[in-house]
Design a protein around this motif. Structure first.
Motif, PDB file in Angstrom:
ATOM      1  N   TYR A   1      27.417  56.527  45.779  1.00 29.67           N
ATOM      2  CA  TYR A   1      28.054  56.433  44.463  1.00 29.67           C
ATOM      3  C   TYR A   1      29.566  56.546  44.645  1.00 29.67           C
ATOM      4  N   ASN A   2      30.263  55.464  44.434  1.00 26.85           N
ATOM      5  CA  ASN A   2      31.730  55.430  44.458  1.00 26.85           C
ATOM      6  C   ASN A   2      32.309  56.056  45.724  1.00 26.85           C
TER       7      ASN A   2
ATOM      8  N   GLN B   1      33.532  54.015  48.448  1.00 29.47           N
ATOM      9  CA  GLN B   1      33.987  52.858  49.208  1.00 29.47           C
ATOM     10  C   GLN B   1      34.901  53.239  50.369  1.00 29.47           C
TER      11      GLN B   1
ATOM     12  N   ASP C   1      22.168  52.326  45.578  1.00 29.88           N
ATOM     13  CA  ASP C   1      23.449  52.294  44.865  1.00 29.88           C
ATOM     14  C   ASP C   1      23.238  52.887  43.477  1.00 29.88           C
TER      15      ASP C   1
ATOM     16  N   SER D   1      27.439  52.348  41.280  1.00 36.74           N
ATOM     17  CA  SER D   1      28.844  52.533  41.648  1.00 36.74           C
ATOM     18  C   SER D   1      29.742  51.607  40.829  1.00 36.74           C
TER      19      SER D   1
ATOM     20  N   ASP E   1      33.155  51.256  41.914  1.00 39.22           N
ATOM     21  CA  ASP E   1      34.252  50.835  42.786  1.00 39.22           C
ATOM     22  C   ASP E   1      33.744  49.707  43.690  1.00 39.22           C
TER      23      ASP E   1
ATOM     24  N   THR F   1      31.906  49.952  46.344  1.00 41.71           N
ATOM     25  CA  THR F   1      30.744  50.341  47.150  1.00 41.71           C
ATOM     26  C   THR F   1      29.653  49.282  47.124  1.00 41.71           C
TER      27      THR F   1
ATOM     28  N   ASN G   1      24.081  55.383  36.312  1.00 42.01           N
ATOM     29  CA  ASN G   1      24.257  56.498  37.230  1.00 42.01           C
ATOM     30  C   ASN G   1      23.310  57.631  36.860  1.00 42.01           C
TER      31      ASN G   1
END
Length: 334
Positions: free
Chosen positions: A11-12, A14, A38, A41, A43, A45, A67
């Motif tokens: 999660y986020n 990257q 995932d 995310s 960003d 990612t 999320n």
């Protein structure tokens, strides 16, 4: 046949995911699968994971539409896992080459339900070895026998799900799933249940997991409302342990650890948003009053006076109104 399934939520992350993904590639085998979850995310990612499934043998991408947090993301991976053995890795950590192959060889030789391993803690450029608090290595033991003593750091105080390997029979028995929706401390009820109900385990001196601390996106670094899930997590530990046939022996440990966690969070009150800090005080006071009061008294009597005084005042306070003295920051172990 899939020998090992590795569940890896993202999660986020990257900035850190490339290290994680490279290390998975360095652990790939034709009988391993990597379940990349995932958790919606926002960003870059997702793009990294899309490329990873093309480049890493055995990689499978699973996406959440919203999320849902680490606990639910791990459960999603478990639902898809096909392996004889299972492992977890977080999306901002990484592995030494061949680490999983060594763990699989160890658990097959020992024939136990699960393994616990040491790890390397990485904070910036500093690295330090953290040992699983089990002295007897490479020997099959009964998990509930290492929960105690109450006044020392034991295996249940080393809750990291990624620091080990697990036989599929534990998943079939319902012992590997996490409490849905927990945003933090999800490993706490999980490790207690594992040690109460699994039949066998072993600790091995295998270093190969690099655990990144101080990540700005980690919930351990963010003082928002999600941090307070530690109370729900440890309420679950207390409730489930109270129903164990060894409750008289095990509950003092659970209560003492819960007190240490509350002390740790209250001692870091300045990290929280003001509304969250008020809620932390109120929820912690209520938690202390819910605990078995005789065991709470014993736990407070065993703590240093400064921390014990803060918790006693918190227990007596009117919910949400008491101004508490600031406790010193501590590691919330036991």
């Amino acid at each position: 046949m899939v020998k090992l399934s590795v569940v890896v939520p993202f999660y986020n992350v990257q900035t850190y995911a490339p290290d994680t993904l490279r290390s998975l590639r360095a652990n790939a085998r034709e009988d391993f699968e990597f379940l990349l979850v995932d958790d919606c995310s926002t960003d870059g990612t997702a793009e990294l994971l899309e490329r990873a499934v093309r480049e890493i043998p055995g990689a499978v991408l699973i996406r959440h539409a919203r999320n849902e947090g680490l606990a639910t993301a791990r459960n999603t991976g478990l639902d898809a896992a096909r392996g004889r053995y299972l492992a977890f890795l977080d999306g901002d950590d990484w592995l030494a080459p061949g680490h999983y192959g060594r763990l699989v060889a160890a658990i097959e030789e020992l024939g136990c339900d699960f393994l616990r391993t040491d790890h390397v803690r990485v904070t910036g450029r500093t690295r330090s070895v953290r040992r699983s608090p089990v002295g007897r290595r490479g020997e099959v033991l009964r998990p509930r026998d290492v929960i105690l003593p109450a006044g020392r750091t034991t295996s249940v105080d080393y809750p990291y799900a990624w620091a080990g390997l697990y036989d599929r029979r534990l998943l079939d028995r319902g012992l590997l799933r996490f409490t849905p929706g927990l945003r933090t401390a999800e490993d706490r009820p999980w490790i207690w249940k594992l040690h109460r109900e699994a039949d066998s385990f072993a600790a091995v001196s295998t270093l190969g997991i690099f655990y990144r601390r101080g990540v700005s996106t980690s919930l351990t670094q963010i003082g928002d409302i999600r941090q307070l899930d530690f109370i729900r997590a440890f309420d679950q530990v207390i409730d489930e342990t109270a129903n164990d046939h060894d409750a008289d022996r095990l509950l003092p440990k659970a209560v003492r650890t819960y007190c240490a966690l509350i002390s740790h969070h209250v001692g870091n009150m300045e990290r929280y948003e003001p509304m969250v800090a008020r809620k932390l005080r109120a929820m912690s006071a209520a938690a202390l009053r819910r605990m078995p009061q005789d065991l709470l008294g014993e736990a407070l009597g065993s703590m240093d006076e400064q921390r014990a005084a803060v918790l006693r005042k918190l227990r007596r306070s009117r919910v949400g109104t008491s101004a508490l003295p600031r406790a010193r920051s501590t590691e919330a172990a036991a």
